[in-house]
Design a protein around this motif. Structure first.
Motif, mmCIF file in Angstrom:
data_model
loop_
_atom_site.group_PDB
_atom_site.id
_atom_site.type_symbol
_atom_site.label_atom_id
_atom_site.label_comp_id
_atom_site.label_asym_id
_atom_site.label_seq_id
_atom_site.Cartn_x
_atom_site.Cartn_y
_atom_site.Cartn_z
ATOM 1 N N LEU A 1 75.927 3.672 26.189
ATOM 2 C CA LEU A 1 75.505 4.902 26.841
ATOM 3 C C LEU A 1 74.961 5.804 25.749
ATOM 4 O O LEU A 1 75.643 6.026 24.757
ATOM 5 C CB LEU A 1 76.764 5.514 27.441
ATOM 6 N N ILE B 1 86.139 7.500 24.647
ATOM 7 C CA ILE B 1 85.094 8.408 25.133
ATOM 8 C C ILE B 1 83.720 7.914 24.683
ATOM 9 O O ILE B 1 82.696 8.374 25.164
ATOM 10 C CB ILE B 1 85.342 9.845 24.592
ATOM 11 N N LYS C 1 87.661 6.656 37.487
ATOM 12 C CA LYS C 1 87.555 5.196 37.306
ATOM 13 C C LYS C 1 88.884 4.606 36.855
ATOM 14 O O LYS C 1 89.287 3.541 37.308
ATOM 15 C CB LYS C 1 86.476 4.883 36.253
ATOM 16 N N LEU D 1 83.329 17.438 33.838
ATOM 17 C CA LEU D 1 82.568 16.312 34.415
ATOM 18 C C LEU D 1 82.931 15.000 33.727
ATOM 19 O O LEU D 1 83.048 13.961 34.376
ATOM 20 C CB LEU D 1 81.061 16.576 34.331
ATOM 21 N N VAL E 1 75.709 15.390 30.738
ATOM 22 C CA VAL E 1 76.869 14.571 30.351
ATOM 23 C C VAL E 1 77.916 15.448 29.660
ATOM 24 O O VAL E 1 79.110 15.372 29.944
ATOM 25 C CB VAL E 1 76.451 13.405 29.425
ATOM 26 N N ILE F 1 85.683 9.805 33.980
ATOM 27 C CA ILE F 1 86.529 8.770 33.375
ATOM 28 C C ILE F 1 87.815 8.591 34.176
ATOM 29 O O ILE F 1 88.217 7.467 34.493
ATOM 30 C CB ILE F 1 86.839 9.120 31.902
ATOM 31 N N TYR G 1 77.001 9.649 37.541
ATOM 32 C CA TYR G 1 76.838 9.418 36.114
ATOM 33 C C TYR G 1 75.385 9.123 35.766
ATOM 34 O O TYR G 1 74.831 9.653 34.799
ATOM 35 C CB TYR G 1 77.749 8.285 35.602
HETATM 36 N N1 URA Z 1 82.095 8.008 29.835
HETATM 37 C C1 URA Z 1 82.185 8.075 31.194
HETATM 38 O O1 URA Z 1 82.569 7.118 31.843
HETATM 39 N N2 URA Z 1 81.850 9.222 31.787
HETATM 40 C C2 URA Z 1 81.410 10.317 31.103
HETATM 41 O O2 URA Z 1 81.129 11.327 31.725
HETATM 42 C C3 URA Z 1 81.311 10.231 29.695
HETATM 43 C C4 URA Z 1 81.671 9.054 29.071
#
Ligand code: URA
Length: 440
Positions: free
Chosen positions: A114, A84, A187, A179, A174, A184, A165
């Motif tokens: 991030l 995460i 993907k 969400l 975020v 995550i 994102y």
């Molecule tokens: N990583 C992600 O890919 N998405 C999010 O919303 C938070 C962390």
């Protein structure tokens, strides 16, 4: 579709009707819904959440917004690990080659740094020439040859998440369990995995700081994975201090290489092995494999060799593996020494992450260029006794002024006192069968 009415309904705590999330996401990707309306909708979700049906529809809408890796008829199990987000977390660099040595395919799609957290792609790109921007066809071909590929989210993969994102990142949206889960999992499911291990970072350095919410996030993502035929397991791991010693891109790449040589910090290896054992389980079934198998692959040098092959295949300089001094090195290095005898009680990961951004090692804006060389090596851990004058950290900086500013930040981030109360490194294992408390 009247977007303002949808936003109002969500704002007032009602669920959207079946089909409405799909239509909304489709219209947003096609730029028929402006960012300001989507931002308002995201904020409504932050406050009101999503029902399970809404979440499923959102995940499917995001997943089908682009292409996916396709493995029909593929003979091997395909597993990945996703964190995460944390500070000093370089486990992906160890796990991808390790697990590929176990006969499982690892198509690992990772992200960039991030907020205050570091990103696997930035760490890999600190190796001269390393390409993370592979096409899906290139990724597939490397996976067939080597059993491992580490790449970034391609433009064709889950474009809905790329767009959403970026919007959430700048609109304070975020921190929302549904969400994050949709972002995550859409993907990860686009990788067409058979198994996924989630590293749910918990603590002051994680996006979700409350352990109860972390567990809810894990359960939400596991339910999505399992509903899509992907065995999904989560480990709750500590992010109340950085993981390992090195924080900063090239420094972390060097520490990961040291780990593959059997010389990694104990906490880094502990979390790596715990996640690795779970990857073997989701890939091979409950019998899985054990930590001993992974340790052998490190002791024998096979995991390191796989990493070398991957670096070479992706255009990177494989000589860094034997000679990490070839990684970018910051011109200024300054020690931080303990002002007194005492115990390290806290090392604030969020403060460390923000200090790396100020050194130039992370991004304040999406298009910032990252300096791979800068960061910190913090060789002490909460609970450790230190003597006056003992080295607490080394700052790696581009110039004297930024080194001085970073030293000041670190002085505030590393707390000395009497009693430390660090969280267990790996506290819970969560699967569709429930939550298991672990002792490590
Ligand atoms: N990583 C992600 O890919 N998405 C999010 O919303 C938070 C962390």
């Amino acid at each position: 579709m009247m977007i303002p009415r949808l936003i109002e309904r969500k704002r007032d705590g009602h669920a959207l009707e079946p089909g409405e999330w799909r239509e909304l996401i489709g219209a947003y990707v096609a730029s028929r819904v402006p960012d300001y309306q989507m931002a308002a909708m995201a904020m409504a979700v932050v406050f009101q959440g999503l029902t399970p049906d809404e979440l499923n529809e959102l995940v499917d809408a995001m997943l089908t917004s682009g292409d996916r890796l396709e493995f029909t008829g593929y003979p091997m199990a395909r597993v990945d690990k996703h964190s995460i987000g944390g500070v000093g977390d370089k486990t992906s660099l160890l796990l991808a080659p390790l697990i590929a040595c176990c006969g499982l395919a690892v198509p690992m799609i990772s992200g960039r740094g991030l907020g205050h957290t570091g990103g696997t792609l930035d760490k890999l790109e600190s190796i001269a020439g390393f390409r993370t921007g592979l096409s899906l066809a290139e990724a597939r071909s490397q996976l067939d040859r080597l059993g491992v590929v580490m790449l970034g989210q391609t433009p064709e993969l889950v474009p809905a998440d790329r767009k959403l994102y970026a919007l959430r990142d700048v609109t304070g949206t975020v921190e929302s369990v549904p969400l994050i889960a949709a972002s995550i999992m859409s993907k990860k499911l686009a990788e067409d995995l058979t198994g996924l291990v989630l590293d749910i970072k918990t603590g002051s350095g994680a996006f979700i700081t409350d352990p109860v919410q972390s567990r809810r996030l894990a359960e939400t993502m596991i339910a999505i994975g399992e509903a899509h035929g992907c065995r999904t397991i989560g480990l709750l791991t500590a992010m109340d201090r950085p993981l390992g010693f090195a924080c900063g891109n090239a420094l972390e790449a060097a520490e990961a290489i040291a780990g593959l040589k059997g010389d990694g910090p104990a906490d880094l290896m502990e979390v790596t092995y715990a996640l690795g054992v779970e990857m073997l389980r989701v890939g091979r079934g409950e019998a899985g494999g054990g930590r001993r198998e992974l340790e052998n692959l490190i002791e024998s040098g096979r995991a390191l060799q796989k990493f070398r092959e991957m670096v070479e295949a992706q255009g990177g300089d494989p000589r860094v593996v034997d000679d990490p001094a070839r990684l970018p090195r910051a011109p200024v290095q300054r020690p931080l020494r303990s002002p007194e005898d005492g115990t390290v009680v806290r090392i604030e990961p969020r403060a460390v992450g923000h200090a790396i951004i100020r050194l130039g090692g992370g991004r304040a804006k999406a298009d910032d260029v990252v300096d791979p060389a800068v960061g910190f090596v913090i060789p002490v851990k909460p609970g450790q006794r230190v003597g006056r004058g003992q080295l607490l950290a080394t700052v790696h900086a581009r110039d004297d002024a930024s080194a001085e500013a970073a030293l000041q930040s670190l002085r505030k981030a590393i707390h000395l006192g009497e009693r430390a109360n660090p969280w267990p490194l790996v506290s819970h294992r969560i699967s569709k069968a429930g939550v298991e408390e672990l002792s490590s």
